[in-house]
Design an enzyme around this catalytic site. Sequence first.
Site, short mmCIF file in Angstrom:
data_model
loop_
_atom_site.label_atom_id
_atom_site.label_comp_id
_atom_site.label_asym_id
_atom_site.label_seq_id
_atom_site.Cartn_x
_atom_site.Cartn_y
_atom_site.Cartn_z
N ASP A 78 12.55 -32.30 -41.02
CA ASP A 78 12.40 -33.09 -40.08
C ASP A 78 11.18 -32.59 -39.00
O ASP A 78 10.50 -33.35 -38.63
CB ASP A 78 13.65 -33.39 -39.42
CG ASP A 78 14.51 -34.70 -40.18
OD1 ASP A 78 15.57 -33.94 -40.43
OD2 ASP A 78 14.06 -35.48 -40.74
N TYR A 129 17.14 -42.02 -39.38
CA TYR A 129 17.90 -41.14 -38.68
C TYR A 129 17.42 -40.93 -37.13
O TYR A 129 16.26 -41.10 -36.93
CB TYR A 129 17.97 -39.91 -39.22
CG TYR A 129 19.44 -39.47 -40.09
CD1 TYR A 129 20.63 -39.45 -39.25
CD2 TYR A 129 19.43 -39.33 -41.39
CE1 TYR A 129 22.04 -39.13 -39.67
CE2 TYR A 129 20.91 -39.15 -41.90
CZ TYR A 129 21.79 -39.09 -40.99
OH TYR A 129 23.05 -38.86 -41.63
#
Lengths: 502, 502
Positions: free
Chosen positions: B130, B214
């Site tokens: 990420d 997310y």
Amino acid sequence: MDAHTREIIRVDRLATGGKGESMEAGKINKNVVDHCTASEYVPELLPQGVRKDLKPLNVLQPEGPSFKVQDNLLEWQNWRFRVSFNPREGAVLHDVRYGDRSVMYRLSFSEMTVPYSDARYPLVRKQAFDFGDGGAGTCANNLALGCDCLGVIKYFDAIVTDPEGKPEPAPNVICLHEQDEGIAWKHTNWRTGRAVVTRNRVLVVQFIITLANYEYIFAYKLDTMGGITVETRATGIVSVVSIDAGKTSDYGTVVSSGALAQNHQHIFAIHLDPAIDGHNNTVVIEDSLPVPMNKDTNPRGNYYEVKKTPVTTSSWHDADITKNRVVKIINPSKTNRISQRPIGYKFTPMPTQLLLADPESLQAQRALFAQHHIWVTKHKDGELYAAGRYTLQSTREHGGVADMVARKDDVENGDPVIWSIFGLTHNPRVEDWPVMPVEIHELKIRPCDFFEENPGIDLPSKRNETSVLVNNGGGQECCGTNGTNGVNGHTNGTNGHINHLG
Amino acid sequence: MDAHTREIIRVDRLATGGKGESMEAGKINKNVVDHCTASEYVPELLPQGVRKDLKPLNVLQPEGPSFKVQDNLLEWQNWRFRVSFNPREGAVLHDVRYGDRSVMYRLSFSEMTVPYSDARYPLVRKQAFDFGDGGAGTCANNLALGCDCLGVIKYFDAIVTDPEGKPEPAPNVICLHEQDEGIAWKHTNWRTGRAVVTRNRVLVVQFIITLANYEYIFAYKLDTMGGITVETRATGIVSVVSIDAGKTSDYGTVVSSGALAQNHQHIFAIHLDPAIDGHNNTVVIEDSLPVPMNKDTNPRGNYYEVKKTPVTTSSWHDADITKNRVVKIINPSKTNRISQRPIGYKFTPMPTQLLLADPESLQAQRALFAQHHIWVTKHKDGELYAAGRYTLQSTREHGGVADMVARKDDVENGDPVIWSIFGLTHNPRVEDWPVMPVEIHELKIRPCDFFEENPGIDLPSKRNETSVLVNNGGGQECCGTNGTNGVNGHTNGTNGHINHLG
């Protein structure tokens, strides 16, 4: 002293020596306190006074609390349970239900032992059982408005027994209040920039005990997403013995001139008597295990196995972080419509160190419960005490979890009880003096396929109207239409998990 | 697709089969979405609407915040540090000092990988980085007043780069606010009944990122007792693939009709570049170890040894709950006047599961950092990324912590950097749908003999004036003289640790 004749039999003098000296060094050192210095914590006695630059932070609930109380029946955010108080365990939760479904029959703090590590006689005997010896309820504080919690508070009174066994009122021994716990869940749709944010609210049932030098703050925290958190906070004054000027010791830390804070452990036992949609429950140990690369089941080596093992017979189990061990309490006869798995609740056994004392030592024999993280036993009325009913001056744990487990009861799809053991190995630091900053442990009990969606999905997401921008520059108004609480959207199309699919 | 020619090379169709079926089962199943059902989380789309019985809880700071901000310099409760923001790491803390003493040179969130466990091609490739792929700063939310935190808020803006590399303003990507964190320390003198209670206040530096499905909420929390807590919250929408009607899978959990949420892990890397009273620091691994009963050093078996091992060469280390392993960062040249030990800070390596993928797998090779809890390396300018600078489509971790450690640098009394690795093995539950309740992790960095007493001993203990009693009976006025916030004193003389001395 002979407790019956009250006759003094022997006076044991304490050693005050340090590293490298014999265990007897410094006994009968009458001047040992001469080099001690004052250590104050009461505001008006602090040499430097109290800090002035911490501005008030107030919690206001203009429409009152969200909970309803009728006698000892509490209702809040779909939760419904009763709270009781007794001299041994303090506050206990009963018949905990979410909506019309039962979750817990009984939830309590069962025991705690505090063994000390000083090898010198008579300090080898230093081991407290705060519930069995002291009585958590008996030693509960009378709580005061605005001191122990913020917001709208409801207090509960209790009756304890005095040393003659006579009933004595104990006002305000339990406090009940709501707390904001930050963001509950959030998602921003990067396509539209629309963000939905909700806040987690918890209902806190708290009591605080003082056992001479130490304080413990115990709380049950029910939340708005179906979770129950059992919290312990250790604070108060660490127990010290005298040490000669200028010396240090392998038995602990010198926290103030002449004061040696001995190394010790605090080992807690939580008693969970679940009722997941009834009493026909099974405890399952769930491990996440690596699978070696192989062409049939794991060609690229990224697959891992989730192994579920039901507990059939009363037994102990230990935490295992290498397996991501989780304890699940399921109702085998009720299936979740969505996942097609049994409904349940789960928690991760607290990954903390167990009792360090030699298994043959008196400390270990008195606290057999403190040698495993999880004990699964069969419910039997009156079996509430992890270390047994009588701990004071005990020589071995009698009628505790070790004896319960030894019965080898069938606990599968029966009425299991789970004991969660965790603790703190406390090798003191100077910062623990004169009063110790709270050491917090949280046992998080969470629904697992008990509901058919996030039970907090209906939490309100409207912004809090009383939050304000700090007035010293920066933080311009941020609630316009374009990208309000949005994402720097341009990049998300090329980022994140979705694009990792292929 | 060939990224250069933009030509489609192959279309991989996803399998939609279940347990017991071949890995190819269900490919090219054109009707797989027919049995899917809507899952809404936006308030106005919820079939049942939003709950109405959660009453407002407001945080008010009538005298404003306790912090001072000048550009990116923050001052609060003896803390003084700078905050910056960059597209890769998001918010970073620099030159963190307590009073005039340095604690941290730099503190940041370095990387996170999210490997998925589905063994079917092409899903075996599903693994996000990420920070390295998405860019935490690039994907940061524009925060909104009253949505993401309560009280008096200060926002910070930043500049990010757009896909063409042009600068683009990113308003409100960091929020700063104070939070009450409950009791800081408490003691009741059972002899007098006098109780002193203080509350812990934290300063929260927070940013939130959205990576497609997310959300992650990252926060640095500095407290009033010299502690720094690094917090991660995982929320948002779990990543799902299609599954045929009525089937279940070993690869995950069916969280909604037709939606299989695959088992996965989130493994975080925190980058700590300490400066404990300067850069000449040493990392020490401290274990608490059992000592077998023996007549010379442990006659009664209650003694345990605290073993300290300095890290001399760059290396990795793992958490060990059986040893109560603690990582200390000390300054060997500065001694605490009270304990006569080196000053330092400490933390417990997070006891969570490491990467499960086969060590030979692509997932494991790309995330060598995820295979140990602690990496100790020597500071080198520009070495900020646990998995290396370039993670997108990588085949092996290059220039990450594994390569840094391989240099075998001398790190004793040098300028060590510590990487703390922890995570979450996420086998989804139905309650994680449609938006997942926050999963919280906290890395607690605490002073250890850095100060000469509890640095929060001067916290104000005056009661909060705005807290009120609930008006539905009970909780009579509790602030009288006799035993105000006291203990049911009568029993304490015969209870607690003191009496366990002999």
